[in-house]
Design an enzyme around this catalytic site. Structure first.
Site, PDB file in Angstrom:
ATOM      1  N   GLU A 129       0.675  10.398   4.626  1.00 46.78           N
ATOM      2  CA  GLU A 129       1.400   9.424   5.454  1.00 46.78           C
ATOM      3  C   GLU A 129       2.039  10.158   6.623  1.00 46.78           C
ATOM      4  OE1 GLU A 129       2.903   5.529   3.173  1.00 46.78           O
ATOM      5  OE2 GLU A 129       4.061   7.294   2.632  1.00 46.78           O
ATOM      6  N   GLU A 173      -0.848   6.175  -6.977  1.00 43.33           N
ATOM      7  CA  GLU A 173      -0.966   6.295  -5.521  1.00 43.33           C
ATOM      8  C   GLU A 173      -1.036   7.768  -5.132  1.00 43.33           C
ATOM      9  OE1 GLU A 173       2.158   4.046  -3.595  1.00 43.33           O
ATOM     10  OE2 GLU A 173       1.951   5.153  -1.713  1.00 43.33           O
TER      11      GLU A 173
END
Ligand SMILES: *[C@@H]1O[C@H](CO)[C@@H](O)[C@H](O)[C@H]1NC(C)=O
Ligand SMILES: *[C@@H]1O[C@H](CO)[C@@H](O)[C@H](O)[C@H]1NC(C)=O
Length: 261
Positions: free
Chosen positions: A140, A136
């Site tokens: 964010e 990943e």
């Protein structure tokens, strides 16, 4: 969805220590990241990777490149781009949110989005690479803070997370890029290098903890108010009485540029 689960684990770890994390601006570049990134030096892209740009005008066919969306009440195409929504759950439970996952996988490439994050603590706006086994790479947004992070095979090693307050991320559009190459990941903010992590620096316990598995590009907006620790990480929980119907994040465009040999 792995990121959602992972993020609640992240939250547990971050609850104690996140706030010591330093943001590290690694260097500066001028102009748009997509034109300034270093040339690609690695292996062949996965066969089914396909480069595209979605401008999210009202005629965009969202189903051409994206899947896993919730029903249409959680998003819409507006003159302000793609509006991703979280709906007020009106009572108990989490507000239903948005997820757009690219239909095709890519292994190494450049992605860029012009976005405005959701203007409320307790929500997470996300622009990430997510592989089937939990490799990943993240941008964010939580409250007024933007975070970059990467994970390898779902291992909850939170030392990769890096948080910084942007202040205007939910009121102004910014351009966020990730250049993912076999030997380094570079995050771009408004065309400037924001952070760089080399594969070399991820060596730990006899292996490189470096995301290298073919991944989907994901855009999302989710309610982090499920557990106290996750909510705290996301600067929440959200106070729904201030948002009677929904909260939105906006995406003006996404560019996906697969690397090939
Ligand atoms: C759309 O999805 C949301 C979130 O899952 C749900 O709360 C809502 O009832 C759905 N609406 C319809 C018309 O299916
Ligand atoms: C939630 O927002 C309302 C309206 O602004 C406010 O009256 C209330 O005190 C807030 N609740 C919490 C827990 O902050």
């Amino acid at each position: 969805m792995v990121s959602f689960k992972l993020s609640s684990v992240i939250a547990l770890a971050l609850a104690g220590s996140a706030l010591n994390i330093n943001a590290a601006a690694v260097g500066k570049r001028d102009g748009a990241a997509i034109d300034k990134r270093p040339s690609y030096t690695g292996v062949k892209a996965v066969d089914n990777c396909q480069s595209f740009t979605d401008n999210f005008d009202p005629n965009t066919d969202l189903h051409q490149h994206w899947e896993k969306m919730n029903n249409a009440s959680t998003y819409s195409l507006t003159s302000d781009g793609l509006e991703m929504k979280i709906l007020n759950p009106r009572g108990s439970g989490l507000g239903p949110g948005s997820l757009f996952s690219s239909k095709r996988l890519m292994q190494y490439g450049f992605i860029e989005a012009k976005m405005k994050s959701a203007p409320a603590g307790g929500l997470v706006t996300a622009f990430i690479f997510m592989s089937p086994n939990g490799d990943e790479i993240d941008w964010e947004w939580v409250g007024d803070e933007v975070q970059t992070a990467y994970y390898y095979q779902g291992i909850p090693d939170f030392s990769s997370a890096d948080a910084k307050a942007l202040k205007d991320q939910s009121t102004n559009y910014h351009t966020y890029g990730i250049d993912w190459q076999p030997d380094a990941i570079t995050w771009y903010l408004d065309g400037e290098v924001y952070r760089k992590v080399t594969k070399e620096s991820t060596y730990k316990d006899g292996e490189y903890h470096y995301p290298s598995e073919a991944a989907h590009v994901e855009l999302g907006l989710w309610d982090a108010s499920g557990s106290e620790s996750t909510a705290a990480w996301a600067h929440g929980p959200i106070n729904w009485s201030e948002h009677p119907d929904h909260v939105s994040a906006h995406v003006k465009y996404v560019k996906v540029d697969c690397y090939s040999s």
